[in-house]
Design a protein around this motif. Structure first.
Motif, PDB file in Angstrom:
ATOM      1  N   ASN A 140       6.268   2.796  -9.365  1.00  0.00           N
ATOM      2  CA  ASN A 140       6.226   2.006  -8.133  1.00  0.00           C
ATOM      3  C   ASN A 140       5.993   0.516  -8.391  1.00  0.00           C
ATOM      4  O   ASN A 140       5.578  -0.210  -7.483  1.00  0.00           O
ATOM      5  CB  ASN A 140       5.176   2.552  -7.167  1.00  0.00           C
ATOM      6  CG  ASN A 140       3.752   2.466  -7.705  1.00  0.00           C
ATOM      7  OD1 ASN A 140       3.551   2.445  -8.924  1.00  0.00           O
ATOM      8  ND2 ASN A 140       2.786   2.426  -6.817  1.00  0.00           N
ATOM      9  N   VAL A 145      11.079  -0.497  -7.842  1.00  0.00           N
ATOM     10  CA  VAL A 145      11.447  -0.434  -6.424  1.00  0.00           C
ATOM     11  C   VAL A 145      12.758  -1.184  -6.189  1.00  0.00           C
ATOM     12  O   VAL A 145      13.649  -0.715  -5.471  1.00  0.00           O
ATOM     13  CB  VAL A 145      10.335  -1.008  -5.535  1.00  0.00           C
ATOM     14  CG1 VAL A 145      10.794  -1.098  -4.081  1.00  0.00           C
ATOM     15  CG2 VAL A 145       9.074  -0.164  -5.644  1.00  0.00           C
ATOM     16  N   LYS A 316      10.113   1.643  -1.338  1.00  0.00           N
ATOM     17  CA  LYS A 316       8.734   1.348  -1.770  1.00  0.00           C
ATOM     18  C   LYS A 316       7.785   2.472  -1.386  1.00  0.00           C
ATOM     19  O   LYS A 316       6.965   2.923  -2.206  1.00  0.00           O
ATOM     20  CB  LYS A 316       8.248   0.029  -1.172  1.00  0.00           C
ATOM     21  CG  LYS A 316       6.858  -0.387  -1.674  1.00  0.00           C
ATOM     22  CD  LYS A 316       6.422  -1.711  -1.117  1.00  0.00           C
ATOM     23  CE  LYS A 316       5.121  -2.188  -1.769  1.00  0.00           C
ATOM     24  NZ  LYS A 316       4.048  -1.154  -1.763  1.00  0.00           N
ATOM     25  N   ASP A 320       5.735   4.720  -3.990  1.00  0.00           N
ATOM     26  CA  ASP A 320       4.265   4.709  -3.914  1.00  0.00           C
ATOM     27  C   ASP A 320       3.735   6.138  -3.833  1.00  0.00           C
ATOM     28  O   ASP A 320       2.751   6.486  -4.494  1.00  0.00           O
ATOM     29  CB  ASP A 320       3.792   3.915  -2.696  1.00  0.00           C
ATOM     30  CG  ASP A 320       3.848   2.413  -2.901  1.00  0.00           C
ATOM     31  OD1 ASP A 320       3.939   1.980  -4.078  1.00  0.00           O
ATOM     32  OD2 ASP A 320       3.797   1.666  -1.900  1.00  0.00           O
TER      33      ASP A 320
END
Length: 331
Positions: A140, A145, A316, A320
């Protein structure tokens, strides 16, 4: 394969050997599923490329022998596309021209999973996992990303709606897609289906460098190899023949697109042109880590990519969540 090996081997019911890519080396050695056989080899590691010889070892233990390299690269349908694109922008314009889902044609056939998409997620400085970095997990990081956002923006609009392997691979194999991104194992299917195709390099992304994951396919030495007897002797004889017999390896290259790692065949003019092209892409790539933690990276990333592809989360947010899942699995 993972379910079978992790249940059968510790129960004493597994085979002496099985074939898989090298990314299980560290995890399976630490769990006692595979064993060092360096004292019993009838083959020297200098028979293979340095990358292949390194891939089959963990902390100095030789837990198998290699027979092929693998990665994914670009394939195009020569009935639809006249020449290979040099850049992703060129490829996008070609995909637009042929993408017509209402008539069953697509710009691109591309399984959207962590291995296949690694070229783009790692193209802008991102990475999945690197045991040599202070921050080992990079799924991440903003660069990773960015790579996923790039793939979603440039490739997703021209693909079938289902991101999984079978529906994606089927589109190109049926002659209904201009491009495919797939591995050498796919060529046998294309030959069987009679698709007219060429294999070429992955196109260059603006501001980045393609870095697909590469693997070494190997025959593992399971803990059953520690037992003496006819089965163990047969397994060792089979493996050593399989990884060193030039005629056999050339047949695999010609019939199935297999990329040899036997030093005497690497770069040989006897290899088909498509295999030589795959070999060039292998040189561009990044070997999958053999660290035991790497095996816990794949499931979280697979879920994240499907979520982002389906529009259930942003790139994203998906990555995450992948990072949280992977760290939880490590613990």
């Amino acid at each position: 394969m993972e379910k079978k090996t992790t249940s059968a081997i510790p129960a004493g019911q597994g085979a002496q050997t099985f074939e898989w890519a090298h990314d299980w080396v560290g995890d399976y050695f630490q769990r006692g599923f595979v064993v060092d056989q360096s004292d019993n080899l009838g083959v020297t590691l200098d028979s293979f490329t340095s990358a292949a010889a390194e891939a089959i070892q963990f902390e100095g233990n030789i837990v198998g022998l290699p027979h092929a390299a693998e990665t994914v690269t670009l394939i195009y349908n020569t009935d639809m596309v006249d020449e290979a694109p040099k850049t992703v922008a060129d490829m996008v314009s070609m995909m637009k021209e042929h993408h017509d889902p209402s008539n069953g044609t697509y710009g691109l056939s591309y399984p959207f999973d962590p291995y296949y998409t690694s070229a783009w997620l790692q193209a802008f400085g991102g990475y999945y996992f690197d045991p040599d970095k202070e921050q080992m997990l990079g799924v991440n990081k903003k660069q990773t990303v960015r790579g996923l956002e790039f793939a979603l923006e440039n490739f997703k609009p021209y693909m079938p709606n289902d991101p999984k392997y079978e529906p994606q691979a089927a589109a190109f194999a049926a002659g209904n897609a201009a491009f495919a991104i797939n591995g050498p194992w796919y060529l046998a299917t294309l030959n069987e289906k009679g698709v007219n195709y060429e294999v070429t390099s992955l196109p260059s992304p603006d501001g980045g460098t393609v870095k697909p994951y590469t693997g070494i396919t190997m025959w593992y030495f399971t803990k059953a190899m520690e037992e003496s007897g006819a089965d163990t002797a047969a397994a060792r004889s089979f493996i050593e023949w399989y990884v060193t017999n030039e005629d056999h390896l050339l047949t695999l290259a010609k019939d199935q697109g297999v990329i040899p790692v036997l030093s005497s065949l690497v770069g040989s003019d006897e290899l088909p042109s498509e295999v030589q092209t795959f070999s060039q892409t292998v040189k561009q790539g990044v070997p999958m880590p053999t660290h035991p933690k790497m095996n816990k990276v794949w499931p979280g990333m697979e879920t994240a990519l499907i979520s982002a592809f389906n529009g259930d989360s942003t790139a994203k947010a998906a990555l995450d969540q992948a990072a949280k899942t992977i760290r939880s699995n490590w613990e």
